[in-house]
Design an enzyme around this catalytic site. Structure first.
Site, mmCIF file in Angstrom:
data_model
loop_
_atom_site.group_PDB
_atom_site.id
_atom_site.type_symbol
_atom_site.label_atom_id
_atom_site.label_comp_id
_atom_site.label_asym_id
_atom_site.label_seq_id
_atom_site.Cartn_x
_atom_site.Cartn_y
_atom_site.Cartn_z
ATOM 1 N N HIS A 292 0.795 -1.237 0.000
ATOM 2 C CA HIS A 292 0.000 0.000 0.000
ATOM 3 C C HIS A 292 0.820 1.276 0.000
ATOM 4 O O HIS A 292 0.266 2.360 -0.090
ATOM 5 C CB HIS A 292 -0.972 0.015 1.186
ATOM 6 C CG HIS A 292 -0.321 0.369 2.483
ATOM 7 N ND1 HIS A 292 0.297 -0.559 3.269
ATOM 8 C CD2 HIS A 292 -0.178 1.554 3.124
ATOM 9 C CE1 HIS A 292 0.788 0.026 4.345
ATOM 10 N NE2 HIS A 292 0.512 1.320 4.286
HETATM 11 C C1 UD1 Z 1 -2.092 5.491 5.813
HETATM 12 C C2 UD1 Z 1 -0.866 6.039 6.547
HETATM 13 C C3 UD1 Z 1 0.192 4.961 6.673
HETATM 14 C C4 UD1 Z 1 -0.380 3.649 7.193
HETATM 15 C C5 UD1 Z 1 -1.581 3.239 6.348
HETATM 16 C C6 UD1 Z 1 -2.218 1.954 6.821
HETATM 17 C C7 UD1 Z 1 -0.395 8.443 6.218
HETATM 18 C C8 UD1 Z 1 0.439 9.422 5.506
HETATM 19 N N1 UD1 Z 1 -0.264 7.151 5.822
HETATM 20 O O1 UD1 Z 1 -1.757 5.253 4.465
HETATM 21 O O2 UD1 Z 1 1.205 5.414 7.564
HETATM 22 O O3 UD1 Z 1 0.616 2.631 7.118
HETATM 23 O O4 UD1 Z 1 -2.550 4.300 6.398
HETATM 24 O O5 UD1 Z 1 -3.250 1.543 5.983
HETATM 25 O O6 UD1 Z 1 -1.134 8.816 7.095
HETATM 26 N N2 UD1 Z 1 -8.992 4.830 1.206
HETATM 27 C C9 UD1 Z 1 -10.255 4.277 1.091
HETATM 28 N N3 UD1 Z 1 -10.892 3.866 2.215
HETATM 29 C C10 UD1 Z 1 -10.340 3.959 3.444
HETATM 30 C C11 UD1 Z 1 -9.056 4.530 3.558
HETATM 31 C C12 UD1 Z 1 -8.394 4.941 2.446
HETATM 32 O O7 UD1 Z 1 -10.784 4.159 0.012
HETATM 33 O O8 UD1 Z 1 -10.989 3.551 4.426
HETATM 34 C C13 UD1 Z 1 -8.254 5.240 -0.021
HETATM 35 C C14 UD1 Z 1 -8.463 6.635 -0.459
HETATM 36 O O9 UD1 Z 1 -8.573 6.630 -1.837
HETATM 37 C C15 UD1 Z 1 -7.173 7.347 -0.070
HETATM 38 C C16 UD1 Z 1 -6.170 6.229 -0.146
HETATM 39 O O10 UD1 Z 1 -6.889 5.042 0.190
HETATM 40 O O11 UD1 Z 1 -6.893 8.397 -0.902
HETATM 41 C C17 UD1 Z 1 -5.038 6.363 0.799
HETATM 42 O O12 UD1 Z 1 -5.486 6.616 2.122
HETATM 43 P P1 UD1 Z 1 -4.598 7.538 3.093
HETATM 44 O O13 UD1 Z 1 -5.293 7.724 4.365
HETATM 45 O O14 UD1 Z 1 -4.168 8.764 2.377
HETATM 46 O O15 UD1 Z 1 -3.257 6.749 3.321
HETATM 47 P P2 UD1 Z 1 -2.875 5.214 3.345
HETATM 48 O O16 UD1 Z 1 -2.203 4.878 2.077
HETATM 49 O O17 UD1 Z 1 -4.016 4.351 3.784
#
Ligand code: UD1
Length: 355
Positions: free
Chosen positions: A199
């Site tokens: 991820h």
């Molecule tokens: C985040 C954390 C990372 C952690 C990871 C665990 C930061 C910078 N990164 O990364 O340290 O290891 O979580 O999973 O805070 N999305 C969904 N549904 C959800 C959550 C996310 O669809 O419930 C999608 C969205 O399109 C979003 C993307 O995932 O843009 C990334 O989510 P984001 O919270 O930005 O960071 P992670 O990659 O999950």
């Protein structure tokens, strides 16, 4: 009774806060704020239910966005709430944007910050998490380090006061999950398999990189079970990746915690770019191939149980070939599973000494 605001927002933080919240609530009034960074039911709700985490008192529903927008919205909303609550301490976990926002808001309001999983460093500022860690540590009054390496990292940055070597709360979480996991229960795939998670933006946000990793997973000697993170799924859709092209990879939804532990426990080995999964693999005595060039969990690499390959096809393939050749295992690297209690005691002493 002292009031502690705990800020969480992303999946790994739910796992870490479960044992700590349980201990804290024996002595303090805890107000749990969920930023809403992770919002899908299988990334959030299921963890609260399964791990018995109290329902968040406040959910800010911030959701996704660019780093600036996501963190900025958290700052605005957290400041409003924390100002109203006026807690004696703000507790943050790990290295996400929710961690950074919680630390910054509390520090600006002159409320002491306690950081669980302090001192971790990958020394790679291209990782958003590294920026969050450094900032959070420098804003914290209490720094709970999982390892001596983390303590040493803080010393290198001139942070020595308020630093405690507590062990890792993920050992606490894993031990209590093991009581409910039946290691022999159905594993969802027949025979030997690898478990993979991907991820990190560096692996998912570029189509060629993601393609190389998927190709390597497709070409290894046993099937690969792959719970797909929403970020990765979105990238695959964006790049038009067709799952059917990868017949060796079985793509499934993100898994609840105990299911993930069970899948890891039954796998031949784990391939991941997650921080927490590297540690969990080690604790479960599973060899790990880390699809990154660096790791903050360097003890796993030094022990010989974890190999860094980056997103490189050849390095992944040859690391997987070596997973049957395992050195001795030291079960105590990350502590004794009593870290949450220790953290609670330190917080209590902090309050007593700061009256
Ligand atoms: C985040 C954390 C990372 C952690 C990871 C665990 C930061 C910078 N990164 O990364 O340290 O290891 O979580 O999973 O805070 N999305 C969904 N549904 C959800 C959550 C996310 O669809 O419930 C999608 C969205 O399109 C979003 C993307 O995932 O843009 C990334 O989510 P984001 O919270 O930005 O960071 P992670 O990659 O999950």
């Amino acid at each position: 009774m002292k009031t502690i605001v705990t800020v969480v927002g992303a999946r790994p933080q739910f796992v870490k806060c479960a044992p700590v919240s349980r201990e804290l609530r024996k002595k303090f009034h805890e107000v749990l704020i969920h930023t809403g960074q992770h919002y899908d039911a299988d990334m959030s709700d299921v963890f609260f239910k399964e791990l018995g985490i109290p329902k968040p008192d406040i959910n800010l529903h911030i959701g996704s966005g660019s780093h600036g927008a996501q963190t900025g919205l958290m700052l605005i909303r957290l400041e409003e709430e924390i100002q109203k609550i006026a807690p004696d301490l703000v507790l943050i976990y790990g290295d996400t944007n929710s961690t950074l926002a919680g630390a910054l808001v509390a520090a600006k309001l002159h409320i002491p910050v306690a950081h669980v999983e302090a001192g971790l460093r990958s020394f790679d500022r291209m990782m958003p998490e590294e920026v969050n860690r450094v900032m959070a540590d420098h804003l914290s009054s209490l720094l709970f380090c999982p390892t001596q390496t983390a303590v040493d990292n803080l010393m290198q940055e001139g942070i020595s006061s308020g630093v405690f070597l507590t062990g890792d709360v993920m050992v606490d979480a894993l031990r209590s999950a093991m009581n409910t996991v039946n290691p022999d229960s159905a594993i969802g795939i027949n025979g030997d398999y690898y478990l993979a998670t991907i991820h990190r933006p560096s692996n998912t946000d570029d189509s060629a990189t993601l393609g190389r990793i998927l190709q390597a997973l497709n070409d290894i000697d046993h099937p690969v079970l792959f719970p797909v993170h929403p970020r990765t799924r979105a990238s695959m859709e964006k790049w038009g990746v067709e799952p059917a092209k990868y017949s060796n990879i079985r793509m499934i939804d993100p898994q609840p915690y105990t299911a993930m532990i069970r899948l890891m426990g039954n796998a031949r080995a784990v391939l991941t770019d997650s921080g927490g999964v590297q540690k969990e693999a080690y604790m479960l005595r599973k060899p790990c191939v880390t699809l990154r060039e660096n790791t903050e969990w360097i003890e796993t690499v030094n022990s010989g149980w974890n190999v860094l390959t980056g997103p490189d096809y050849n390095r992944i393939i040859s690391a997987v070939k070596r997973v049957d050749n395992l050195p001795d295992w030291d079960g105590n690297i990350y502590g004794d599973g009593k870290t949450a209690g220790r953290i609670c005691e330190i917080v209590d002493n902090f309050f007593i000494n700061n009256i």
